[in-house]
Motif scaffolding. Structure first.
Motif, PDB file in Angstrom:
ATOM      1  N   THR A  74      33.024   0.899   7.946  1.00 25.97           N
ATOM      2  CA  THR A  74      33.166  -0.399   8.233  1.00 25.97           C
ATOM      3  C   THR A  74      31.653  -0.968   8.504  1.00 25.97           C
ATOM      4  O   THR A  74      31.570  -2.188   8.291  1.00 25.97           O
ATOM      5  CB  THR A  74      33.927  -0.676   9.452  1.00 25.97           C
ATOM      6  OG1 THR A  74      33.372   0.071  10.661  1.00 25.97           O
ATOM      7  CG2 THR A  74      35.576  -0.390   9.376  1.00 25.97           C
ATOM      8  N   LEU A  75      30.809  -0.290   8.610  1.00 31.79           N
ATOM      9  CA  LEU A  75      29.286  -0.791   8.898  1.00 31.79           C
ATOM     10  C   LEU A  75      28.556   0.322   7.835  1.00 31.79           C
ATOM     11  O   LEU A  75      28.535   1.478   8.375  1.00 31.79           O
ATOM     12  CB  LEU A  75      28.923  -0.764  10.144  1.00 31.79           C
ATOM     13  CG  LEU A  75      27.293  -1.126  10.267  1.00 31.79           C
ATOM     14  CD1 LEU A  75      27.045  -2.511   9.746  1.00 31.79           C
ATOM     15  CD2 LEU A  75      26.828  -0.894  12.003  1.00 31.79           C
ATOM     16  N   SER A 100      25.317  -0.025  15.357  1.00 26.90           N
ATOM     17  CA  SER A 100      25.861   1.248  14.966  1.00 26.90           C
ATOM     18  C   SER A 100      26.706   1.526  16.235  1.00 26.90           C
ATOM     19  O   SER A 100      28.088   2.265  15.825  1.00 26.90           O
ATOM     20  CB  SER A 100      25.090   2.477  14.800  1.00 26.90           C
ATOM     21  OG  SER A 100      24.263   2.057  13.842  1.00 26.90           O
ATOM     22  N   GLU A 102      27.925  -0.352  18.670  1.00 30.47           N
ATOM     23  CA  GLU A 102      28.881  -1.191  19.060  1.00 30.47           C
ATOM     24  C   GLU A 102      29.886  -1.181  17.936  1.00 30.47           C
ATOM     25  O   GLU A 102      31.120  -1.127  18.278  1.00 30.47           O
ATOM     26  CB  GLU A 102      28.426  -2.908  18.741  1.00 30.47           C
ATOM     27  CG  GLU A 102      27.462  -3.144  19.894  1.00 30.47           C
ATOM     28  CD  GLU A 102      26.942  -4.723  19.672  1.00 30.47           C
ATOM     29  OE1 GLU A 102      26.241  -4.993  20.658  1.00 30.47           O
ATOM     30  OE2 GLU A 102      27.055  -5.067  18.619  1.00 30.47           O
ATOM     31  N   GLN A 103      29.569  -0.808  16.630  1.00 25.49           N
ATOM     32  CA  GLN A 103      31.015  -0.628  15.840  1.00 25.49           C
ATOM     33  C   GLN A 103      31.400   0.650  15.814  1.00 25.49           C
ATOM     34  O   GLN A 103      32.984   0.556  15.998  1.00 25.49           O
ATOM     35  CB  GLN A 103      30.132  -0.663  14.230  1.00 25.49           C
ATOM     36  CG  GLN A 103      31.206  -0.497  12.973  1.00 25.49           C
ATOM     37  CD  GLN A 103      31.813  -1.700  13.075  1.00 25.49           C
ATOM     38  OE1 GLN A 103      32.921  -1.839  12.647  1.00 25.49           O
ATOM     39  NE2 GLN A 103      31.082  -2.983  13.135  1.00 25.49           N
ATOM     40  N   GLY A 108      35.230   1.701  14.678  1.00 25.32           N
ATOM     41  CA  GLY A 108      34.751   1.712  13.416  1.00 25.32           C
ATOM     42  C   GLY A 108      34.093   2.914  12.888  1.00 25.32           C
ATOM     43  O   GLY A 108      33.651   3.954  13.713  1.00 25.32           O
ATOM     44  N   VAL A 110      30.591   4.445  10.975  1.00 23.05           N
ATOM     45  CA  VAL A 110      29.204   3.783  10.379  1.00 23.05           C
ATOM     46  C   VAL A 110      28.646   4.807   9.529  1.00 23.05           C
ATOM     47  O   VAL A 110      28.808   5.922   9.779  1.00 23.05           O
ATOM     48  CB  VAL A 110      28.386   3.641  11.772  1.00 23.05           C
ATOM     49  CG1 VAL A 110      27.112   3.116  11.229  1.00 23.05           C
ATOM     50  CG2 VAL A 110      29.083   2.711  12.700  1.00 23.05           C
TER      51      VAL A 110
END
Ligand code: SAH
Length: 259
Positions: A74-75, A100, A102-103, A108, A110
């Motif tokens: 997602t990132l 990174s 936070e995701q 998510g 990364v």
């Protein structure tokens, strides 16, 4: 949470760098390594440079294309040793660490993508990344060793992760400070402390009233920075009282002070 942050090495030629990257990752608590078409892997050079981080090498996923490496992400952040012609949203390494974490914390996946030793990432590969990150090296010598670049970004991820872990500790610290604050010495108490300090310094011959220079204002500045509590100020006043007695030649008997 850190297991949701993968390091992707694209087209690495020196297996030693793969080992070095694995070691850098393990030091910082990262574990997922994905290798896109490495030139020479598995390799004893990689194992030697991993220096104990062989579990990361053993678990490394080897894929054919960058697309395969990015499945589920997602990132995606791509790294670049120099400015590219196409302007792209940039993060500095610190922002990259925070983004990174936070995701990953939000559930998510990364990917931090690193390029080839000699040619870096192609423009096409860079365009598969939402953000680019450049380690702000000296422009005259901007290219880091691949494993060193992995180290820098892994470190920033760790710092961001640690900061996130410590949030409750920070709150606790604030509470402690707030508690102490209720017992801070007041301005009038400080004034009488400074008066006492000045008399004691004159008594021991440290302060010459004829030539005071800036001693008292410097001491005010020093104590003013210290957030003195009432208790601490009483200790200092106790010391001053005993200092004055000693200057007058009076003996101090142990145990007489009550601070
Ligand atoms: N000649 C290549 C150098 C690649 S260095 C080029 O100019 O792109 C190998 C890899 O290390 C790069 O692809 C990148 O992933 C990483 N790297 C090296 N120096 C970097 C820097 N200053 N900032 C970000 N990544 C860097």
């Amino acid at each position: 949470m850190l297991e949701r942050i993968r390091v992707v090495l694209v087209g690495t030629s020196h297996p030693g760098n793969i080992g070095g990257a694995a070691r850098a990752m393990k030091n910082m608590g990262l574990s997922r390594l994905v290798l896109v078409a490495p030139e020479d892997f598995p390799s004893s050079d990689a194992v030697a440079r991993a220096s104990g981080a062989t579990d990361i090498l053993d678990a490394a996923q080897v894929v054919e294309t960058l697309e395969d490496a990015l499945v589920g992400c997602t990132l995606v952040v791509g790294t670049s040793a120099r400015d590219r012609r196409i302007p792209w949203p940039m993060l500095d390494p610190r922002e990259c660490g925070v983004a990174s974490c936070e995701q990953a914390a939000a559930g998510g996946e990364v990917a931090l993508v690193f390029g080839r030793e000699y040619a870096g990432l192609t423009n096409e590969e860079l365009q598969r990344c939402q953000y680019h990150v450049h380690i702000p090296s000296d422009p005259d010598f901007s290219s880091l060793n691949l494993a060193a670049a992995v180290q820098v970004l892994s470190y920033e991820v760790r710092m961001a992760w640690l900061a996130a872990q410590q949030l409750p500790t920070k709150v606790a610290k604030l509470e402690t400070t707030a508690m102490l604050n209720t017992q801070l010495a007041t301005a009038d108490e400080l004034e009488s402390f400074y008066g006492h300090l000045e008399r004691a310094l004159v008594a021991i011959g440290f302060l010459d009233p004829e030539k005071p220079r800036h001693l008292m204002s410097r001491l005010r500045r020093l104590y003013g920075r210290s957030d003195l509590s009432k208790l601490e100020m009483n200790i200092l006043r106790g010391i001053l009282t005993e200092t004055e007695k000693a200057a007058r030649g009076e003996h101090h008997k142990r145990g007489e002070t009550d601070v």
